[in-house]
Structure formats: C-alpha cells, structure tokens
Design a protein around this motif. Structure first.
Motif, mmCIF file in Angstrom:
data_model
loop_
_atom_site.group_PDB
_atom_site.id
_atom_site.type_symbol
_atom_site.label_atom_id
_atom_site.label_comp_id
_atom_site.label_asym_id
_atom_site.label_seq_id
_atom_site.Cartn_x
_atom_site.Cartn_y
_atom_site.Cartn_z
ATOM 1 N N GLY A 1 -5.361 -66.530 68.371
ATOM 2 C CA GLY A 1 -5.136 -67.812 69.022
ATOM 3 C C GLY A 1 -3.723 -68.068 69.529
ATOM 4 O O GLY A 1 -3.377 -69.211 69.807
ATOM 5 N N GLY A 2 -2.906 -67.042 69.659
ATOM 6 C CA GLY A 2 -1.546 -67.288 70.115
ATOM 7 C C GLY A 2 -0.902 -66.075 70.745
ATOM 8 O O GLY A 2 -1.550 -65.061 70.995
ATOM 9 N N LEU A 3 0.380 -66.194 70.982
ATOM 10 C CA LEU A 3 1.145 -65.112 71.604
ATOM 11 C C LEU A 3 1.977 -64.318 70.602
ATOM 12 O O LEU A 3 2.497 -63.263 70.943
ATOM 13 N N ARG A 4 2.117 -64.823 69.378
ATOM 14 C CA ARG A 4 2.938 -64.134 68.382
ATOM 15 C C ARG A 4 2.333 -62.774 68.060
ATOM 16 O O ARG A 4 1.131 -62.640 67.870
ATOM 17 N N PRO A 5 3.184 -61.750 68.003
ATOM 18 C CA PRO A 5 2.660 -60.401 67.766
ATOM 19 C C PRO A 5 2.218 -60.172 66.324
ATOM 20 O O PRO A 5 2.744 -60.785 65.403
ATOM 21 N N THR A 6 1.264 -59.280 66.179
ATOM 22 C CA THR A 6 0.930 -58.752 64.868
ATOM 23 C C THR A 6 1.964 -57.666 64.568
ATOM 24 O O THR A 6 2.788 -57.321 65.424
ATOM 25 N N VAL A 7 1.893 -57.098 63.384
ATOM 26 C CA VAL A 7 2.794 -55.993 63.053
ATOM 27 C C VAL A 7 2.603 -54.862 64.060
ATOM 28 O O VAL A 7 3.571 -54.279 64.561
ATOM 29 N N GLU A 8 1.349 -54.569 64.415
ATOM 30 C CA GLU A 8 1.051 -53.502 65.377
ATOM 31 C C GLU A 8 1.533 -53.841 66.782
ATOM 32 O O GLU A 8 1.824 -52.962 67.578
ATOM 33 N N GLY A 9 1.608 -55.129 67.098
ATOM 34 C CA GLY A 9 1.981 -55.547 68.448
ATOM 35 C C GLY A 9 3.460 -55.727 68.683
ATOM 36 O O GLY A 9 3.890 -55.906 69.824
ATOM 37 N N THR A 10 4.253 -55.642 67.632
ATOM 38 C CA THR A 10 5.687 -55.884 67.779
ATOM 39 C C THR A 10 6.339 -54.912 68.759
ATOM 40 O O THR A 10 7.188 -55.308 69.560
ATOM 41 N N GLY A 11 5.937 -53.653 68.730
ATOM 42 C CA GLY A 11 6.508 -52.659 69.635
ATOM 43 C C GLY A 11 6.274 -52.995 71.099
ATOM 44 O O GLY A 11 7.126 -52.760 71.951
ATOM 45 N N LEU A 12 5.113 -53.548 71.411
ATOM 46 C CA LEU A 12 4.824 -53.946 72.789
ATOM 47 C C LEU A 12 5.404 -55.311 73.130
ATOM 48 O O LEU A 12 5.790 -55.549 74.268
ATOM 49 N N ALA A 13 5.460 -56.194 72.146
ATOM 50 C CA ALA A 13 5.953 -57.547 72.410
ATOM 51 C C ALA A 13 7.400 -57.533 72.883
ATOM 52 O O ALA A 13 7.805 -58.396 73.666
ATOM 53 N N LYS A 14 8.164 -56.538 72.457
ATOM 54 C CA LYS A 14 9.565 -56.471 72.871
ATOM 55 C C LYS A 14 9.703 -56.253 74.370
ATOM 56 O O LYS A 14 10.758 -56.511 74.928
ATOM 57 N N ASP A 15 8.654 -55.835 75.027
ATOM 58 C CA ASP A 15 8.740 -55.604 76.465
ATOM 59 C C ASP A 15 8.954 -56.886 77.252
ATOM 60 O O ASP A 15 9.338 -56.834 78.421
ATOM 61 N N VAL A 16 8.754 -58.025 76.618
ATOM 62 C CA VAL A 16 9.048 -59.287 77.276
ATOM 63 C C VAL A 16 10.547 -59.378 77.581
ATOM 64 O O VAL A 16 10.955 -59.977 78.574
ATOM 65 N N TRP A 17 11.385 -58.713 76.763
ATOM 66 C CA TRP A 17 12.820 -58.680 77.032
ATOM 67 C C TRP A 17 13.110 -57.907 78.317
ATOM 68 O O TRP A 17 13.962 -58.299 79.107
ATOM 69 N N LEU A 18 12.397 -56.816 78.513
ATOM 70 C CA LEU A 18 12.576 -56.045 79.745
ATOM 71 C C LEU A 18 12.198 -56.896 80.954
ATOM 72 O O LEU A 18 12.879 -56.870 81.984
ATOM 73 N N LEU A 19 11.109 -57.650 80.828
ATOM 74 C CA LEU A 19 10.675 -58.527 81.915
ATOM 75 C C LEU A 19 11.741 -59.588 82.189
ATOM 76 O O LEU A 19 12.095 -59.843 83.346
ATOM 77 N N GLY A 20 12.280 -60.181 81.145
ATOM 78 C CA GLY A 20 13.330 -61.187 81.315
ATOM 79 C C GLY A 20 14.575 -60.627 81.970
ATOM 80 O O GLY A 20 15.188 -61.273 82.827
ATOM 81 N N ILE A 21 14.946 -59.411 81.595
ATOM 82 C CA ILE A 21 16.122 -58.771 82.194
ATOM 83 C C ILE A 21 15.874 -58.498 83.681
ATOM 84 O O ILE A 21 16.727 -58.767 84.529
ATOM 85 N N GLY A 22 14.699 -57.976 84.009
ATOM 86 C CA GLY A 22 14.371 -57.713 85.412
ATOM 87 C C GLY A 22 14.386 -58.973 86.247
ATOM 88 O O GLY A 22 14.978 -59.011 87.339
ATOM 89 N N ILE A 23 13.769 -60.024 85.727
ATOM 90 C CA ILE A 23 13.748 -61.295 86.450
ATOM 91 C C ILE A 23 15.162 -61.858 86.581
ATOM 92 O O ILE A 23 15.545 -62.382 87.634
ATOM 93 N N GLY A 24 15.957 -61.721 85.529
ATOM 94 C CA GLY A 24 17.344 -62.204 85.578
ATOM 95 C C GLY A 24 18.164 -61.508 86.650
ATOM 96 O O GLY A 24 18.918 -62.152 87.389
#
Length: 146
Positions: free
Chosen positions: A107-130
């Motif tokens: 029901g949310g966007l918070r990563p599971t333990v397994e999803g943490t590795g992929l969730a960090k890609d939001v930083w790459l998206l933020g850097i690209g947009i910046g």
C-alpha cells in the motif's frame, strides 16, 4: 579542450558516472545465469522485453550503462545531454522498482528490504532532473538577459 560542464556539476557527475560505468562493466561478460536474472527482472516489469534473448538484453544493457557512465564522466559532454540521458535511464529503473512485486511495502512507496537496492535509483532520477532543470533554466536566463 572546452568544458561544457559547470564546475559544480563535476562531483555529482563523477560519482554517478563511476557508479553507472561500473554497473555496465560488471554486466559486460555476464554468464547465462546472470543474464537470465537481469532479463527476467526487466521482462517482469516491462513485458515487451519477454521475447528478447537474455544474453542479448544484458549485453545491450551493459553497453547502455557504459555509454551513460562515460558520458557523465566526460566534462565536455554537456550537462543537459548527460542529465537527459540519466533521467531517461533512471526513470526506467524507478519503473522497475514500482512494477516489480515485493519491492515495496504493501500500500505504499516505502521499499521492502529486497527493494532497497532499486529504491535508491530515485536518487539517480533526481540528479538527472536536477542537471536538466539547471541547464534549461540557465539557457532561459541567458535569453532574458540578452
């Protein structure tokens, strides 16, 4: 040689570029098992990849990451171009995170333990947009000033 990168972009471009380049190089000679895993995850999120050979997919992904990482590392590649490429690539990675079952808590966007590795890609998206926003805003300012 004329640098097209603003000096304050260099640290982030070097860090992200080295990270992405390393990721691409690590997939360059992927064995069948690794290629099947990489392809399977991508095909699960993006069904149009299902019919693609896993080895071919992984080789193309490797080349794309090597090209993107290199573009970020080279200061004569304009930040707008590098930022656009990073934004497009990382948007696909964030989509992978959002579409792959088990990566997010129920029901949310918070990563599971397994999803943490992929969730960090939001930083790459933020850097690209910046990078993109700053470069596009800078061009807009120079038009108004001129």
């Amino acid at each position: 040689m004329r640098f097209l990168t603003r000096s304050h972009h260099l640290p982030v471009r070097l860090a992200v570029g080295a990270y992405v380049l390393n990721s691409g190089l690590s997939k360059k000679n992927a064995d069948e098992e690794t290629a099947a895993g990489v392809h399977g995850m991508a095909a699960g999120a993006y069904p149009f990849f299902k019919n693609m050979d896993p080895a071919v997919f992984t080789r193309l992904l490797s080349r794309a990451e090597i090209a993107l990482g290199t573009a970020l590392l080279l200061p004569f590649v304009p930040s707008a171009l590098a930022g656009a490429a990073l934004t497009a690539f990382s948007a696909g990675l964030v989509g992978l995170y959002l579409r792959t079952p088990g990566m997010r808590q129920e029901g949310g966007l918070r990563p599971t333990v397994e999803g943490t590795g992929l969730a960090k890609d939001v930083w790459l998206l933020g850097i690209g947009i910046g990078l993109l926003i700053e470069e596009l805003a800078g061009k807009d300012r120079s038009r108004k000033d001129g």
